[in-house]
Design a protein around this motif. Structure first.
Motif, PDB file in Angstrom:
ATOM      1  N   ALA A 170       0.719  -1.088   0.140  1.00 42.97           N
ATOM      2  CA  ALA A 170       0.029   0.105  -0.071  1.00 42.97           C
ATOM      3  C   ALA A 170       0.819   1.264   0.002  1.00 42.97           C
ATOM      4  O   ALA A 170       0.447   2.154  -0.593  1.00 42.97           O
ATOM      5  CB  ALA A 170      -1.009   0.056   1.230  1.00 42.97           C
ATOM      6  N   HIS A 171       2.090   1.034   0.694  1.00 45.31           N
ATOM      7  CA  HIS A 171       3.077   2.333   0.767  1.00 45.31           C
ATOM      8  C   HIS A 171       3.406   2.743  -0.718  1.00 45.31           C
ATOM      9  O   HIS A 171       3.468   3.815  -1.128  1.00 45.31           O
ATOM     10  CB  HIS A 171       3.975   1.757   1.623  1.00 45.31           C
ATOM     11  CG  HIS A 171       5.247   2.624   1.566  1.00 45.31           C
ATOM     12  ND1 HIS A 171       6.392   1.993   0.545  1.00 45.31           N
ATOM     13  CD2 HIS A 171       5.754   3.824   1.505  1.00 45.31           C
ATOM     14  CE1 HIS A 171       7.159   2.894   0.597  1.00 45.31           C
ATOM     15  NE2 HIS A 171       6.932   3.830   1.153  1.00 45.31           N
ATOM     16  N   ARG A 172       3.454   1.671  -1.514  1.00 48.65           N
ATOM     17  CA  ARG A 172       3.973   2.183  -2.973  1.00 48.65           C
ATOM     18  C   ARG A 172       2.711   3.065  -3.565  1.00 48.65           C
ATOM     19  O   ARG A 172       3.221   4.006  -4.342  1.00 48.65           O
ATOM     20  CB  ARG A 172       4.065   0.936  -3.628  1.00 48.65           C
ATOM     21  CG  ARG A 172       5.161  -0.071  -3.554  1.00 48.65           C
ATOM     22  CD  ARG A 172       5.762  -0.969  -4.339  1.00 48.65           C
ATOM     23  NE  ARG A 172       6.879  -1.721  -3.697  1.00 48.65           N
ATOM     24  CZ  ARG A 172       6.781  -2.901  -3.235  1.00 48.65           C
ATOM     25  NH1 ARG A 172       5.823  -3.640  -3.331  1.00 48.65           N
ATOM     26  NH2 ARG A 172       8.133  -3.444  -2.928  1.00 48.65           N
ATOM     27  N   ALA A 173       1.598   2.926  -3.043  1.00 53.91           N
ATOM     28  CA  ALA A 173       0.628   3.806  -3.771  1.00 53.91           C
ATOM     29  C   ALA A 173       0.192   4.848  -2.600  1.00 53.91           C
ATOM     30  O   ALA A 173      -0.829   5.616  -2.780  1.00 53.91           O
ATOM     31  CB  ALA A 173      -0.674   3.037  -3.840  1.00 53.91           C
ATOM     32  N   SER A 174       1.183   4.924  -1.754  1.00 47.58           N
ATOM     33  CA  SER A 174       0.860   6.049  -0.663  1.00 47.58           C
ATOM     34  C   SER A 174      -0.404   6.279  -0.086  1.00 47.58           C
ATOM     35  O   SER A 174      -1.199   7.240   0.304  1.00 47.58           O
ATOM     36  CB  SER A 174       1.400   7.415  -1.182  1.00 47.58           C
ATOM     37  OG  SER A 174       2.736   7.580  -1.722  1.00 47.58           O
TER      38      SER A 174
END
Ligand code: FAD
Length: 363
Positions: free
Chosen positions: A297-301
């Motif tokens: 999810a962090h990759r999509a902030s």
């Protein structure tokens, strides 16, 4: 640097393994240390660990093929549907941190973080560190500025863990099993870890703890009076720690819902996200699952989507575990009678209290 990781337990170390040189992890303990944990590694946890390149068997983990539920002198035993493993957290967490270091993650050990805020983390000896994302993986310990708002009041329980070298005959009887011992005022887990040492990890009501003198010898004496099975197991056993590892007031059943204290770049992992009653032996896999999901999810902030997903993934599992936990504590004798009458019951409970396969499918 893309992200900071607060805490180097299984959740924080897993995220560091996955993100490598893009992250810095801050851990307050400078060296490998003991943690309160039954140290059972479920099938789901093993599959996440394998993806991180960690094989508990090469670290000496003991295999667990069956569960034995005990109350007083009565026991019910069932084979597990999967092969569990048992390894000290001291060994597991250290291997994971080494793996994270090899992946290129920055490791700052021996620095306690004092507070967290959108401006960054404030840590002893480091001052303020900032990054667009913070993975909060401090386990049971809340940080000023980012405290959990427990969805359930924490029970007034004391947790204690001791390692013991058992008499060879008792060690042989315990081998391959995780024993869950129900006693008045709490329950304990007993299993072998690496080196054939037994881990006795228990939770006891604070009132009983005080009535037992508030000391480890007092608690051990109380347990042995209440549970003849344990008296047999521990006959002639030698303790290997000077004093037990302890914990107080675990908020079982907690499932984090983002609130005003959360900011868009804050991702809660492991026990900061959800706390399952420990008899299930699945807290490690929840921690690993949360790390894999948070990194994705962090990759999509998108911290909001991550927390919403984790609530969906974990709610059924944690609610069911709470139900079985309360039923077992309220009627321990009946729990053993039921498990003897229906041998599949323990396997069924184990299945219902794991991270569900559908939740792991896209990670
Ligand atoms: C009695 C008991 C028995 C259990 N038995 C099992 C079991 O058999 N199997 C299982 O799967 N799960 C078990 N669990 C659950 C499991 O231990 C946890 O769910 C799991 O450890 C959570 O991992 P974590 O990484 O979130 O937190 P932790 O493993 O607690 O790691 C948190 C890390 O953050 C560090 N830290 C904390 N505060 C700070 C700070 N201020 N600054 C810097 N670093 C900090 C700590 O030193 C630690 O290394 C048990 C839990 C309890 C209480």
């Amino acid at each position: 640097m893309e992200a900071l990781i607060a805490g180097g337990g299984v959740a924080g170390a897993a995220a560091a393994c996955l993100l490598g040189p893009r992250v810095t992890l801050i851990e307050r303990e400078a060296e490998a240390h003991h943690k309160i944990c039954g140290e059972f590694i479920s099938h789901e946890a093993q599959s996440y660990l394998a993806r991180l390149g960690i094989d508990p068997l090469t670290l000496g983990a003991a295999p667990i093929n069956a569960v034995r539920l005990v109350h007083g002198d009565r026991a019910a035993c069932a084979a597990l549907r999967f092969r569990g493993l048992s390894l000290s957290r001291r060994a597991l967490d250290e291997a994971m941190l080494a793996q994270a270091g090899q992946a290129g993650a920055g490791l700052l050990r021996g620095h306690a973080i004092r507070s967290a805020s959108p401006a960054g983390l404030e840590a002893d000896g480091l001052g303020r560190l900032a990054a667009p994302a913070v993975f909060l993986a401090t386990g049971k310990h809340d940080l000023r500025g980012a405290r959990r708002q427990p969805s359930r009041a924490a029970e007034n329980l004391v947790g204690l863990k001791m390692y013991l070298v058992l008499h060879p005959a008792q060690r042989a009887e315990l081998a391959g099993h995780v024993e869950v011992l129900l006693f008045r005022g709490g329950y304990a887990g007993l299993q072998l870890v690496e080196g054939s040492v037994a881990n006795l990890c228990l939770l006891i009501d604070r009132a009983r703890f005080k009535a037992a003198g508030g000391t480890w010898p007092g608690v051990r004496c109380y347990l042995e009076q209440d549970c003849p099975h344990l008296t047999r197991r521990l006959a002639g056993a030698a303790e290997t720690l000077d004093r037990p590892v302890s914990i107080f007031r675990v908020p079982y059943g907690h499932l984090h819902a983002p609130g005003p204290a959360d900011w868009p770049g804050l991702f809660r992992l492991g026990d900061q996200m959800g706390v399952i009653p420990s008899f299930c032996g699945d807290g490690i896999s929840i921690a690993l699952h949360s790390a894999f999901a948070a990194v994705a999810a962090h990759r999509a902030s998108d911290a909001w989507a991550y927390h919403a997903r984790m609530r969906r993934d974990l709610k059924g599992q944690i609610d069911r575990a709470g139900w079985f936990y309360r039923a077992g504590r309220a009627r321990p004798g009946l729990a053993v009678v039921a498990a003897r009458a229906w041998p599949g019951a323990l396997r069924w409970i184990a299945r219902l209290t794991r991270v569900p396969p559908w939740a792991m499918a896209d990670l």
